[in-house]
Design a protein around this motif. Structure first.
Motif, PDB file in Angstrom:
ATOM      1  N   TRP A 142       7.629 -13.904 -11.833  1.00  0.00           N
ATOM      2  CA  TRP A 142       8.756 -12.968 -11.809  1.00  0.00           C
ATOM      3  C   TRP A 142       8.318 -11.682 -12.494  1.00  0.00           C
ATOM      4  O   TRP A 142       7.605 -11.710 -13.502  1.00  0.00           O
ATOM      5  N   MET A 143       8.788 -10.525 -12.012  1.00  0.00           N
ATOM      6  CA  MET A 143       8.372  -9.247 -12.598  1.00  0.00           C
ATOM      7  C   MET A 143       8.744  -9.116 -14.062  1.00  0.00           C
ATOM      8  O   MET A 143       8.148  -8.318 -14.787  1.00  0.00           O
ATOM      9  N   MET A 144       9.695  -9.910 -14.537  1.00  0.00           N
ATOM     10  CA  MET A 144      10.053  -9.799 -15.950  1.00  0.00           C
ATOM     11  C   MET A 144       8.883 -10.227 -16.831  1.00  0.00           C
ATOM     12  O   MET A 144       8.807  -9.846 -17.997  1.00  0.00           O
ATOM     13  N   THR A 173      19.493 -10.272 -17.225  1.00  0.00           N
ATOM     14  CA  THR A 173      19.268  -9.765 -15.874  1.00  0.00           C
ATOM     15  C   THR A 173      19.244 -10.942 -14.919  1.00  0.00           C
ATOM     16  O   THR A 173      19.674 -12.040 -15.262  1.00  0.00           O
ATOM     17  N   GLY A 174      18.770 -10.714 -13.711  1.00  0.00           N
ATOM     18  CA  GLY A 174      18.750 -11.783 -12.713  1.00  0.00           C
ATOM     19  C   GLY A 174      19.955 -11.702 -11.823  1.00  0.00           C
ATOM     20  O   GLY A 174      19.869 -11.847 -10.612  1.00  0.00           O
ATOM     21  N   VAL A 193      21.027  -5.558 -17.682  1.00  0.00           N
ATOM     22  CA  VAL A 193      20.157  -4.579 -17.023  1.00  0.00           C
ATOM     23  C   VAL A 193      19.913  -4.967 -15.572  1.00  0.00           C
ATOM     24  O   VAL A 193      19.988  -6.142 -15.213  1.00  0.00           O
ATOM     25  N   SER A 194      19.605  -3.961 -14.750  1.00  0.00           N
ATOM     26  CA  SER A 194      19.386  -4.260 -13.340  1.00  0.00           C
ATOM     27  C   SER A 194      18.365  -3.320 -12.721  1.00  0.00           C
ATOM     28  O   SER A 194      18.413  -2.107 -12.914  1.00  0.00           O
ATOM     29  N   GLY A 195      17.437  -3.918 -12.024  1.00  0.00           N
ATOM     30  CA  GLY A 195      16.390  -3.147 -11.341  1.00  0.00           C
ATOM     31  C   GLY A 195      15.783  -4.068 -10.314  1.00  0.00           C
ATOM     32  O   GLY A 195      16.486  -4.575  -9.452  1.00  0.00           O
ATOM     33  N   GLY A 196      14.504  -4.346 -10.448  1.00  0.00           N
ATOM     34  CA  GLY A 196      13.916  -5.314  -9.535  1.00  0.00           C
ATOM     35  C   GLY A 196      12.410  -5.222  -9.483  1.00  0.00           C
ATOM     36  O   GLY A 196      11.786  -4.341 -10.082  1.00  0.00           O
ATOM     37  N   SER A 204      11.084  -2.563 -13.015  1.00  0.00           N
ATOM     38  CA  SER A 204      11.806  -1.920 -14.103  1.00  0.00           C
ATOM     39  C   SER A 204      13.294  -1.968 -13.790  1.00  0.00           C
ATOM     40  O   SER A 204      13.721  -2.728 -12.923  1.00  0.00           O
ATOM     41  N   CYS A 205      14.048  -1.137 -14.494  1.00  0.00           N
ATOM     42  CA  CYS A 205      15.502  -1.139 -14.349  1.00  0.00           C
ATOM     43  C   CYS A 205      15.969   0.215 -13.824  1.00  0.00           C
ATOM     44  O   CYS A 205      15.459   1.251 -14.242  1.00  0.00           O
ATOM     45  N   GLY A 225      17.547 -14.311 -10.727  1.00  0.00           N
ATOM     46  CA  GLY A 225      16.557 -13.249 -10.812  1.00  0.00           C
ATOM     47  C   GLY A 225      15.320 -13.498  -9.985  1.00  0.00           C
ATOM     48  O   GLY A 225      14.484 -12.625  -9.850  1.00  0.00           O
ATOM     49  N   ARG A 259      13.814 -13.714  -6.600  1.00  0.00           N
ATOM     50  CA  ARG A 259      14.116 -13.383  -5.216  1.00  0.00           C
ATOM     51  C   ARG A 259      13.378 -14.345  -4.302  1.00  0.00           C
ATOM     52  O   ARG A 259      12.197 -14.605  -4.515  1.00  0.00           O
TER      53      ARG A 259
HETATM   54  C1  LIG Z   1      15.298  -6.003 -13.957  1.00  0.00           C
HETATM   55  C2  LIG Z   1      15.747  -6.846 -12.843  1.00  0.00           C
HETATM   56  O1  LIG Z   1      16.600  -6.464 -12.074  1.00  0.00           O
HETATM   57  C3  LIG Z   1      15.171  -8.144 -12.710  1.00  0.00           C
HETATM   58  C4  LIG Z   1      15.687  -8.860 -11.488  1.00  0.00           C
HETATM   59  O2  LIG Z   1      16.813  -9.344 -11.532  1.00  0.00           O
HETATM   60  O3  LIG Z   1      14.937  -8.978 -10.500  1.00  0.00           O
END
Ligand SMILES: CC(=O)CC(=O)O
Length: 658
Positions: A317-319, A392-393, A420-423, A428-429, A532, A534
């Motif tokens: 996961w990117m986190m 997040t997630g 927080v939210s990004g992906g 990042s967010c 979180g 995907r």
């Molecule tokens: C920062 C994020 O948005 C992490 C995620 O939920 O994929």
């Protein structure tokens, strides 16, 4: 959606505001770069998007980024996709991640925790030594800048060392967690053709040992580009034939040599699964991640050398990549390799306590699970070091905000909650925490600096206090430089830029409130996003439809009001097949073994058929909308469906579940 919520749940006290790095940054940027000294975060944010070049120049100066060759401009071509950041500059990400080793060699860079929950430190000096030794080892194996180096590894110190050594060489890192099945790993690694594979023999999870040697053997067979396999004996087994021992590559005492690479040189490949085809192989750059993460971790998360940063994540996961970047701010990062709920639901809080975490990040789903299970984190653990709990997630539901707040307030603590939210796509967010702003229940505090986040209606008009598509109208340095295996860039373009040309459309529904906060409502497309992680529905179809009893299938994920996620798999059976216990078991087993336990659906439901568009695409989004309670006439365009009568079943199911 509720935006009528003007009373904050939490307000930072004047001392926290004064001490926050973002306050220092604003004052410094006002003095040196004309940023507004007054007006707090909203004014700073407006300046950061209006004066994008100056803002990013200020970030590099404030954090002392070392360019070994200076840049010609901050932004060359600024069009999306394809914006050129800091053209002409050279630098190295790993060099920045190890800077604290010079000043605080004996302090902990890493705190490693497994299911025994006993933290084991790795000092900055030791981390730097291992990275230097391994980078030299990789070079001796013939690894050159641009080559791919892969890890099938859990969240252990060796994974961090391998990433940093790869970056030091200028090679490109990519990882999968060892709970991924062989097919999932190969769908990712075969795309990028790694030359080195770091693997464990197995891992421990939930109190059990999981032997992965057979999967590793399969990966070796199916990845013909791999020239060297490095064995990490987490379960204590011997290296398989032809593999190198981790210890042999990391005992040297070699000063790291940091290859100076162009700003947009690839750092790593992350994967994000869509609804069709192989997972997207997203390439982000050394410089882009360096500056975006310095901004995000230093200013938004307020991390510095005195902090301990724990985020529950896996290398898939990117986190995890985000967590490793905690090193950039000189912060000690906490690596936990184990089940989130072992030996009990409160496990992560115990780790936060034992490691003295100051920022603890987790999934919104875990917070909601703790609430449901009656966990009392701040009563039962000494969490006095924790200044911020971040999630997040998925969006943290209002009940989750209140529960976290009350748990800490009851023990007299002043907790900042950062949802927080990004992906993966930007690692990042887009929006999240700001240490100097109030927190409103159910809302993210604000869009991130340098991010012109907007909610757009279908015609591309910005809306406030109304639900719209999440768009970003300016380039961010951590946006993908490209997708691997996408020579003409069409997949990259179609993933974000085909709805609004030149503007990033992320695929989330959001509301920007007139107070400047952000509410996330979930995916506007059909990507599955479980805690979180995907997941592509295409991966699941491939596995399930290999079973002769399954004619076709459809999987969707629905964000629920209690923070949960319901992921049903609909199966249309072949003539004569029966969905009995044995078939149910075989479907679940196939998914678990060939993909991962996270891909196993919550329910498997027999359906009379799977509806498609006229061009033959399964209609996941309309079925999701129906099951979320949208009336049929609004959920689908009848003229675009091959067999409308099939929707009666899903409409009926929605009614029963309402
Ligand atoms: C920062 C994020 O948005 C992490 C995620 O939920 O994929």
């Amino acid at each position: 959606m509720s935006t009528a919520n003007p009373q904050p749940l939490w307000q930072p006290d004047p001392e926290r505001i004064a001490q926050a790095r973002i306050t220092q940054f604003q004052a410094w940027a006002a003095e040196h770069h004309g940023a507004p000294a007054e007006g707090g975060y909203p004014a700073l944010h407006q300046w950061s998007v209006d004066q994008l070049d100056t803002f990013w120049k200020a970030v590099t100066e404030f954090f002392g980024v070392r360019f070994s060759t200076p840049y010609a401009h901050v932004l060359g071509d600024r069009s999306m996709p394809g914006a050129q950041w800091f053209p002409g500059a050279t630098l190295n990400y790993a060099e920045h991640a190890l800077r604290a080793a010079a000043e605080r060699p004996a302090e902990s860079a890493l705190l490693y925790v497994d299911e025994t929950h006993e933290p084991q430190p790795v000092s900055w000096a030791e981390l730097r030594r291992q990275v230097g030794s391994l980078a030299a080892g990789l070079r001796a194996l013939g690894v050159r800048p641009g080559d791919r180096v892969s890890g099938y590894l859990p969240n252990i110190p060796q994974a961090v060392v391998a990433l940093l050594a790869t970056a030091a060489v200028g090679a490109v890192w990519t990882s999968c967690a060892p709970d991924f099945g062989a097919r999932s790993v190969l769908d990712r690694f075969q795309q990028v053709e790694p030359v080195v594979l770091f693997t464990v023999d197995g891992y421990r999870y939930g109190g059990k040992e999981h032997d992965r040697r057979e999967i590793v053997a399969e990966l070796r067979r199916e990845l013909p580009t791999v020239r060297a396999v490095v064995h990490i004996p987490l379960l204590g087994t011997e290296a398989p034939e032809g593999a190198l021992e981790w210890s042999a590559l990391t005992t040297g005492d070699t000063e790291p040599v940091f290859e100076q690479v162009p700003f947009d040189h690839p750092l790593w490949v992350l994967y994000s699964s869509g609804t069709t085809g192989l997972p997207k192989a997203i390439v982000q750059s050394q410089g882009g991640i360096l500056v975006e993460h310095l901004k995000q971790l230093g200013l938004h998360c307020d991390l510095g050398p005195e902090d301990r940063f724990f985020w529950y994540t896996s290398t898939g996961w990117m986190m995890w990549n985000f967590l490793v970047s905690g090193l950039l701010t000189g912060t000690t990062i906490v690596l936990y390799d184990g089940s989130p709920g072992y030996p009990d639901t409160g496990a992560q809080w115990r780790i936060a306590e034992r490691t003295g975490a100051t920022l603890y990040g987790t999934s919104a789903a875990y917070v909601m699970a703790c609430r449901k299970a009656g966990v009392h984190p701040a009563r039962d653990h000494d969490l006095s070091a924790v200044k911020c709990v971040a999630t997040t997630g998925s969006p943290l539901p209002p009940d989750g905000f209140r529960w976290l707040h009350d748990q800490f307030a009851d023990s007299g603590a002043d907790l900042w909650i950062a949802s927080v939210s990004g992906g993966t796509d930007v690692c990042s967010c887009f929006a999240g925490g700001v240490p100097t702003l109030p927190v409103h229940t159910g809302e993210l505090q604000a869009p991130g600096l340098g991010t012109d986040l907007q909610a757009w209606d279908p015609s591309g008009n910005p809306v406030i206090d109304e639900v719209g598509e999440l768009v970003v109208t300016n380039p961010m340095p951590s946006m993908p430089i490209r997708f691997w295996n996408d020579p003409d860039g069409s997949r990259y373009h179609d993933s974000y830029f085909d709805t609004y040309p030149g503007v990033w459309r992320h695929g989330d529904w959001i509301t920007l409130t007139s107070r400047g906060t952000v509410i996330i409502h979930g995916r506007s497309d059909s990507t599955l996003n479980r805690q979180g992680v995907r997941m592509g529905s295409a991966d699941i179809y491939e596995v399930v439809e290999r079973l002769p009893e399954i004619k076709e299938s459809l999987v969707i994920g629905i964000e629920q009001s209690d923070g949960g996620y319901w992921m049903p798999l609909f199966v249309h059976l072949a003539p004569g097949a029966v969905l009995d216990e044995s078939l149910l078991d075989r479907i679940k087993r196939a998914i678990r073994e060939q993909l991962s336990p996270r891909h196993v659906p919550d329910e498997i439901i027999e359906v009379p058929g799977v509806p498609h568009t006229l061009t033959g695409k399964r209609i996941e989004v309309p079925v999701k909308r129906l099951l979320q309670g949208t009336p049929l006439e609004k959920a689908v365009n009848p003229g675009s469906i091959d067999d409308l009568s099939l929707l009666d079943f899903y409409e009926d199911l929605a009614r029963k579940r309402a």
